[in-house]
Design a protein around this motif. Structure first.
Motif, PDB file in Angstrom:
ATOM      1  N   UNK A  68       0.848  -1.205   0.000  1.00  0.00           N
ATOM      2  CA  UNK A  68       0.000   0.000   0.000  1.00  0.00           C
ATOM      3  C   UNK A  68       0.880   1.251   0.000  1.00  0.00           C
ATOM      4  N   UNK A  81       4.101   1.583  -0.923  1.00  0.00           N
ATOM      5  CA  UNK A  81       4.887   1.739  -2.162  1.00  0.00           C
ATOM      6  C   UNK A  81       4.006   2.245  -3.300  1.00  0.00           C
ATOM      7  N   UNK A  82       2.793   1.699  -3.415  1.00  0.00           N
ATOM      8  CA  UNK A  82       1.888   2.138  -4.469  1.00  0.00           C
ATOM      9  C   UNK A  82       1.499   3.606  -4.301  1.00  0.00           C
ATOM     10  N   UNK A  83       1.224   3.998  -3.052  1.00  0.00           N
ATOM     11  CA  UNK A  83       0.803   5.377  -2.815  1.00  0.00           C
ATOM     12  C   UNK A  83       1.937   6.358  -3.105  1.00  0.00           C
ATOM     13  N   UNK A 100       4.704   5.866  -4.815  1.00  0.00           N
ATOM     14  CA  UNK A 100       5.121   5.776  -6.210  1.00  0.00           C
ATOM     15  C   UNK A 100       4.186   6.519  -7.137  1.00  0.00           C
ATOM     16  N   UNK A 101       2.879   6.314  -6.954  1.00  0.00           N
ATOM     17  CA  UNK A 101       1.895   6.968  -7.823  1.00  0.00           C
ATOM     18  C   UNK A 101       1.945   8.483  -7.657  1.00  0.00           C
TER      19      UNK A 101
END
Lengths: 218, 100
Positions: B6, B8-10, B12-13
């Motif tokens: 969660x 890394x995705x947040x 990164x995006x």
């Protein structure tokens, strides 16, 4: 209410229902894999269907967390060139510009395009609240009701996304220029890559066909 | 590990979205780049339309969605309002799915 704001709110209201339905789908499919809590937090802080479905596809296919994260971020790599495209139309401090950039999603990016590479930042900002609310609330409903809800993908709402994008695309194609050539190339490239590349790469490669614009118009 | 994903995705995006606006805000790009930027919207939209119509995972498919999107395209070309095109397309898809 300015016309940009009104247009943005109206357009995002049109998409709020299908966005919520997609959120429900994500919640229903992801909660058994990741748990309801992380799934809801993920939608609230990542806010990206492409990345979240990409990660989920890898995890359910038996891939690890690193591969899931890599696939998800690749699916969102298009936001990097989109950010640079949006930047010249933004004014104010770096922090303000960064906040406006965070609110960009595919639909608001296209909706904000005023032609000739200029964007209306107000459209991006005012499209955000309903889109965000739809995505997060849909995920909450799906994640908490995962065991009792059917996948709303079966309702016919999934077709609303391509038709909405078409609604933004058709006016772009009516302008005189290379748009039609680029769109045709983008379609062929994207479809050719679907069977052989990870999620997100076909759309990223389609976006890259905009590089045809580097050549001076004949 | 779930929370790591969660996080890394947040981050990164958000990083992908803010790099451009932070570094290149208000800068007037050279003409060749302006042409590319102008073409980015139709290129991106076309990619989204064809993949969300004709793909199912890694398979290329022609199913009920193609009928809905085809009707939607015809309606938009003759300048029918978007909301009407959206409703017509989803009705067609629901009917085709019911019949098949």
């Amino acid at each position: 209410m300015s016309s940009s704001k009104a247009r943005a709110v109206r357009a995002s209201a049109t998409l709020a229902l299908p966005t919520a339905a997609l959120g429900v789908t994500f919640g229903v499919l992801a909660a058994p894999v990741l748990g309801a809590g992380p799934v809801i937090v993920m939608s609230a802080v990542v806010w990206s269907g492409a990345a979240q479905f990409g990660a989920l596809t890898v995890l359910t296919g038996g891939g690890g967390v690193a591969l899931a994260a890599g696939t998800a971020l690749l699916a969102n790599a298009r936001f990097l060139p989109m950010g640079f495209a949006f930047a010249p139309s933004l004014s104010g401090s770096p922090l303000r510009r960064a906040l406006a950039g965070m609110l960009v999603v595919d639909a608001s990016f296209a909706l904000a395009h005023r032609g000739e590479g200029r964007f209306d930042a107000e459209v991006v900002v005012w499209s955000a609240p309903l889109q965000y609310a739809g995505w997060v609330l849909g995920t909450v409903v799906g994640a908490l009701g995962a065991s009792t809800l059917a996948d709303p993908g079966s309702w016919g709402l999934d077709v609303l996304f391509p038709v909405f994008y078409l609604g933004l695309l058709v006016p772009e194609l009516r302008t005189a220029g290379r748009q039609l050539v680029v769109a045709a190339t983008a379609a062929v490239v994207a479809l050719a890559l679907v069977p052989v590349t990870p999620e997100g790469v076909p759309v990223l490669a389609a976006a890259a066909t905009a590089l045809l614009g580097l050549k001076d118009a004949a | 590990m779930t929370w790591v994903l969660v996080l890394v995705l947040a981050t990164g995006t958000i990083a992908l979205k803010v790099v451009g606006p932070t570094l290149a805000g208000g800068v007037e790009p050279p003409q060749a780049l302006t042409r590319v930027i102008a073409l980015l919207t139709p290129a991106l939209l076309t990619g989204l339309v064809v993949t969300s119509t004709f793909s199912s995972g890694h398979d290329l498919v022609i199913d009920a969605r193609a009928a809905g999107v085809g009707l939607g395209l015809v309606l938009l070309l003759i300048r029918v309002p978007l909301v009407v095109a959206l409703i017509a397309a989803s009705v067609v898809v629901a009917v085709v799915r019911m019949l098949t």
